[in-house]
Design a protein around this motif. Sequence first.
Motif, short mmCIF file in Angstrom:
data_model
loop_
_atom_site.label_atom_id
_atom_site.label_comp_id
_atom_site.label_asym_id
_atom_site.label_seq_id
_atom_site.Cartn_x
_atom_site.Cartn_y
_atom_site.Cartn_z
N TYR A 55 0.81 -1.38 0.38
CA TYR A 55 -0.04 0.13 0.36
C TYR A 55 0.82 0.98 -0.01
O TYR A 55 1.29 1.15 0.77
CB TYR A 55 -0.77 -0.06 1.27
N THR A 56 0.80 2.05 -1.22
CA THR A 56 0.98 3.41 -0.98
C THR A 56 -0.35 4.28 -1.17
O THR A 56 -0.94 4.82 -1.99
CB THR A 56 1.84 3.49 -2.33
N LEU A 57 0.08 5.48 0.56
CA LEU A 57 -0.82 6.78 0.58
C LEU A 57 -0.13 7.45 0.20
O LEU A 57 0.46 7.98 0.66
CB LEU A 57 -1.60 6.45 1.95
N ASP A 58 -1.42 8.87 -1.21
CA ASP A 58 -0.64 10.12 -1.29
C ASP A 58 0.92 9.95 -1.39
O ASP A 58 1.80 10.59 -1.55
CB ASP A 58 -0.70 11.04 -0.48
N GLY A 59 1.72 8.44 -1.99
CA GLY A 59 3.15 8.99 -2.53
C GLY A 59 4.31 8.21 -1.15
O GLY A 59 5.07 8.02 -1.59
N ALA A 60 3.20 7.92 0.25
CA ALA A 60 3.99 6.98 1.48
C ALA A 60 4.09 5.85 0.84
O ALA A 60 2.39 5.35 0.98
CB ALA A 60 4.20 7.93 1.86
N ASP A 61 4.83 5.21 1.95
CA ASP A 61 4.21 3.68 2.43
C ASP A 61 3.79 3.88 3.12
O ASP A 61 3.89 3.94 4.40
CB ASP A 61 5.55 3.11 1.99
N ILE A 62 2.82 3.10 3.35
CA ILE A 62 2.11 3.01 4.44
C ILE A 62 1.96 1.37 5.29
O ILE A 62 1.38 1.46 5.97
CB ILE A 62 1.18 3.39 4.14
N GLY A 63 2.02 0.23 4.30
CA GLY A 63 1.83 -1.27 5.04
C GLY A 63 1.68 -2.03 3.96
O GLY A 63 1.64 -2.11 2.60
#
Length: 328
Positions: free
Chosen positions: A149-157
């Motif tokens: 998962y990547t949210l708004d360009g950042a890896d989150i999980g």
Amino acid sequence: MTTDVAPEISTAPAELSYGRTVDRSLVHRAAVSEVFVTDIRPLAEKRVRTAVQLPLTHGYYSDHAQRPAVYDPLLLLESGRQAAMAGSHAHIGLSHGTTMIVDTFRIQLGDLKGLLVRDEPGRLVIDTEYVGRPTRRGRYRKGTVVQHYTLDGADIGDHEMDVLFLNQHENEVLRHAQRGTPAPLTSEFCDGAAESGLDVEPGAVGRGNPLNVVLSRHRATAAAVTAEVTPRFDNRALFDHVYDHLPAMTLVEAARQLALLSTGEPAVTYATGFEARFSRFAELDDVVTAEAPRIGPGEGRRALPVRFLQDGAEIASVTVTVTSGSEL
């Protein structure tokens, strides 16, 4: 079948659209409002990249007492399920009408700050890899879905689930083998709330709307907490269509709510991870009980095992990772 993770998915940019949702049939949803996937693109053989728009407000996924507000991990879990189904139909060749039965899954999310709800709907990208071998006829019967998962360009999980793919006849055979009799449907039950005086107060499980409470007959001792799993079938986020059992997502929600009861601090405790195993269907016509140890208030991240029992046997287990709001 192998559960080894294949080499890294290419990070080359894919042209993903967030303009409209995909056809609801691709994600096995009856209501368009419950579809979050907006685009699916192939990356390589058995690999796809999916765009998901996370809603800023939702009657179920946004109904939480914790502040500041973060994206619900069950919204991310549902997004992963939808991405897996949409990709399997659009690019892996899974036929329509196939049911995906989850055996186990694991989802772990990173820093709470990366999950904060901001001013614009979240742009989630899910990279999905399908690990497994087809039969001689080219059909997938079981496999592992590995997601990042990547949210708004950042890896989150990351999320991983072991699944069975069954056609309608195979699913009916499996249900008959477990029950021996036809299973009742959610449409045959009253949509009333839990019996007056026995349902859990919404605030005790970090909720505001009683519709989203799935527990009743809560009991607590110094060592353990227990409750019955009694969701409202008119909660269309959990029961978007007719079921003949309690779906996995409902049991995961029950595990989260029991975990919050266990800590005693529902307004400042966040769920940031789940690891689940489902050994039997949760039948609609018999009591399902959830039980967990009492852990009380605490800082940092802690894991709480929740067991689900029906007719004296364990049918599922969900370990909930709870995180103190002090991370924010």
